[in-house]
Design an enzyme around this catalytic site. Structure first.
Site, PDB file in Angstrom:
ATOM      1  N   SER A 293      10.094  -3.519  -9.238  1.00 50.32           N
ATOM      2  CA  SER A 293      10.003  -4.962  -9.463  1.00 50.32           C
ATOM      3  C   SER A 293       9.400  -5.693  -8.251  1.00 50.32           C
ATOM      4  O   SER A 293       8.233  -5.527  -7.945  1.00 50.32           O
ATOM      5  CB  SER A 293      11.393  -5.504  -9.816  1.00 50.32           C
ATOM      6  OG  SER A 293      11.339  -6.817 -10.257  1.00 50.32           O
TER       7      SER A 293
ATOM      8  N   LYS B 156       8.151  -1.291 -12.848  1.00 49.64           N
ATOM      9  CA  LYS B 156       8.683  -2.440 -13.599  1.00 49.64           C
ATOM     10  C   LYS B 156       7.785  -3.635 -13.322  1.00 49.64           C
ATOM     11  O   LYS B 156       7.923  -4.318 -12.314  1.00 49.64           O
ATOM     12  CB  LYS B 156      10.125  -2.761 -13.194  1.00 49.64           C
ATOM     13  CG  LYS B 156      10.709  -3.955 -13.948  1.00 49.64           C
ATOM     14  CD  LYS B 156      12.113  -4.263 -13.478  1.00 49.64           C
ATOM     15  CE  LYS B 156      12.689  -5.464 -14.224  1.00 49.64           C
ATOM     16  NZ  LYS B 156      12.036  -6.729 -13.856  1.00 49.64           N
TER      17      LYS B 156
ATOM     18  N   ASP C  73      -3.566  -3.830  -2.201  1.00 48.65           N
ATOM     19  CA  ASP C  73      -4.832  -4.307  -2.761  1.00 48.65           C
ATOM     20  C   ASP C  73      -5.612  -5.178  -1.791  1.00 48.65           C
ATOM     21  O   ASP C  73      -6.845  -5.263  -1.872  1.00 48.65           O
ATOM     22  CB  ASP C  73      -4.585  -5.082  -4.056  1.00 48.65           C
ATOM     23  CG  ASP C  73      -4.242  -4.170  -5.226  1.00 48.65           C
ATOM     24  OD1 ASP C  73      -4.151  -2.946  -5.003  1.00 48.65           O
ATOM     25  OD2 ASP C  73      -4.064  -4.681  -6.349  1.00 48.65           O
TER      26      ASP C  73
END
Length: 404
Positions: A306, A331, A317
């Site tokens: 999560s 999740k 990224d």
């Protein structure tokens, strides 16, 4: 004169009736039937899957009109209705459960300190929280709970399991645990009042970290104090050449905490995007209020879920950190807490989230840049090859930086 008093009496009666109507309506709005209807409307307008698990949602609205007599009836009916969505994260919380959840957000709870979830019909430990009875007893991420106090967990919900595991301080709970490659084992664990400290800068006693490399363990995003604790940890390590951010077995928590913490590390870059049921995409960007620009390695494993995946995905990224360890839990859904009359509440999955590169990690997880496993032999020998790899990467980067 008599007619005048008669008219006044009629006006007063009308005013009294009008008052009674406005006074009674709020009470009527909190009947058990109204509670159920409120829950139905929330799902109808907010649940991320507009098909509501490919079913006619309208059929549920008046399904239990003739049988809901008490609040407990409404609770059971709402639970049944919500189960039809086949989403383990959309759930109803009765007043007791909602109160316990608020306690954890405020920073304390009573139990053994493990986050649990259901995957493929199995009740799993997502992660034990740091320095809690569950962790001290030896429970680990990915452990399957087969029994709670001698009763099978087959078909059990997360809420029902949590209710059985929690309890008064000083009492015991017994968990039968299945762990890959080992025989099933019974754990007898004494419950405690757990103060939820989210951040630690103390590395494991057996860790070998260079003195110029800082270490921050973020064990949970649940507590409202998590962001302040993390900021203080960054300040404490501001003179280090690099920082190891340990998110292993961090089950997540509040989305806002993940965003605030990412904001301390990113300079005007995308943190996360969320997509709702209508396909509307909203992107959260950092505000350029960076606290640390030091080189960073993030440690993740199968228990990182999560909010941990939001943070590690953002840092990966944006090329802000190197990710080391094993693939995360997977999740990629966002829940909203909706209060209901009478002290109950509902968690509703309202969005899915994407990493800055547009990756949907739900059920897939974040892939590490450098995959490093920890074997049973490593654990017995008190070795942490993931942590050592992180230290190695940052030490090399520091040497290169000094030569420039």
């Amino acid at each position: 004169m008599k007619n005048i008093w008669k008219k006044i009496t009629v006006v007063l009666m009308l005013l009294f009736m009008a008052y009674m109507t406005t006074a009674v309506n709020p009470v009527l709005a909190q009947t058990p039937q109204a509670l159920y209807d409120k829950a139905w409307k929330l799902i109808d307008t907010k649940f991320v899957d507009r098909t509501n698990n490919n079913q006619d949602w309208g059929r549920w609205r008046h399904k239990y009109d003739s049988v809901i007599k008490t609040e407990q009836d409404a609770y059971v009916a709402i639970d049944t209705m919500v189960s039809s969505l086949n989403d383990v994260y959309t759930k109803f919380l009765n007043p007791k459960e909602y109160g316990e959840e608020n306690d954890s957000i405020q920073g304390s709870l009573k139990g053994i300190g493990v986050q649990i979830g259901v995957r493929d019909g199995k009740l799993l430990i997502i992660a034990p929280l740091e320095d809690t009875p569950g962790e001290k007893a030896g429970l680990k991420a990915e452990d399957e709970i087969l029994e709670i106090d001698g009763k099978s967990t087959k078909g059990i919900t997360v809420d029902a399991a949590a209710d059985k595991i929690r309890g008064e301080e000083g009492t015991q709970v017994q968990l039968l645990i299945k762990r890959e490659g080992e025989e099933n084992k019974l754990y007898k664990i004494t419950r405690a009042n757990i103060e939820l400290k989210s951040v630690s800068t103390k590395a494991p006693k057996y860790a070998k970290i260079s003195p110029n490399i800082g270490y921050i363990r973020l064990s949970s995003f649940i507590s409202k104090n998590a962001t302040l604790e993390f900021e203080n940890a960054l300040i404490e390590n501001r003179n280090k050449d690099g920082i190891i951010l340990d998110l292993r077995s961090n089950p997540g928590g509040l989305l806002t905490n993940a965003i605030f913490i990412a904001d301390m590390l990113l300079d005007g870059q995308t943190i996360v995007s969320t997509v709702d049921r209508d396909g509307y995409k909203e992107t959260q960007r950092s505000t350029s209020k960076v606290i640390s620009r030091q080189p960073m390695v993030v440690l993740i494993n199968a228990g990182s879920a999560s909010a941990s995946e939001i943070l590690s995905g953002a840092l990966k990224d944006n090329n802000r950190a190197t990710i080391v360890g094993k693939k995360s839990f997977g999740k990629g859904l966002v829940q909203e807490i909706n209060k209901l009359p009478g002290g109950a509440a509902m968690h509703i999955t309202i969005q899915k989230y994407l990493t800055p590169n547009g990756t949907d990690i739900n059920k897939k997880g974040i892939e590490p840049d450098v995959e490093v496993d920890i074997t049973a032999e490593d654990v017995k020998a008190e070795r942490d090859p993931q942590l050592q790899k992180a230290n190695e990467i940052l030490t090399k980067q520091a040497k290169v930086a000094r030569k420039r």
